[in-house]
Write a protein that holds these residues in place. Sequence first.
Motif: not given
Length: 228
Positions: A155, A159, A162, A173, A175-176, A178-179
């Motif tokens: 996480d 972050e 990102y 995003t 989420e993208e 993170r993946r």
Amino acid sequence: MKKIIIAIDGYSSCGKSSFAKAIAAKLGYIFIDTGAMYRGVTLWAIRHGMVDGPRVDEARLAEALPAIDISFAYNEERKAGDLILCGENVEAQIRTIEVSDAVSRVSAIPAVRARMVAMQQAMGRDKGVVMDGRDIGTTVFPDAELKIFMTASVDVRAERRYKELAAKGENVTLEEVRRNVMERDRIDETRTESPLRRADDALLLDNSSMTVDEQMDWVDTILRGILE
Ligand code: DC
């Protein structure tokens, strides 16, 4: 003062490059971001149509390797080397999510690794370098005088990456990102050739809840023990 090699390995987006750069600046050493080299090869492969979704044309890329010229040019503003690919400064282009999505697959190719490792070993021949990557302490410089293995929670890493990408105006995003971070970890850890792993003699640094200053204090104590 004696010159040493400092190897910094670890998971993606845990601040290895910023940390390595700060150590290099403190010691007057050269900082080498080996991830940038793999990203450069990946950008070249994308531009030459050798990357198709998850598929990379391994045979064609291996054959083309001698023509892929990779070097660094010092950028005074960033206090680090910009990646030069066949004469073109591609420092910005190698940081896009498109390159990030393909780089772990390209860097799993044995011929690519062999070429990059040989170049990295040549760059560190005179010591006085801080090199960050995934296999520096295990494969590139197994005899490095100081090895650090960095990690942080997924996480925290997602972050951080990102925010970096958003600041550059990349349209992604959380989420993208993170993946991408998790997928790169998986590929880096499970590849057959030089997988990401902590060298037995590497010091572990989990910086999930550490500031840059705290990390520098941590390494200062260690460096004093080695260099004085
Ligand atoms: O450090 P980075 O995220 O910019 O690295 C990009 C990719 O390159 C990473 O997903 C794995 C690969 N890499 C590697 O396999 N070996 C290295 N020494 C450095 C990076």
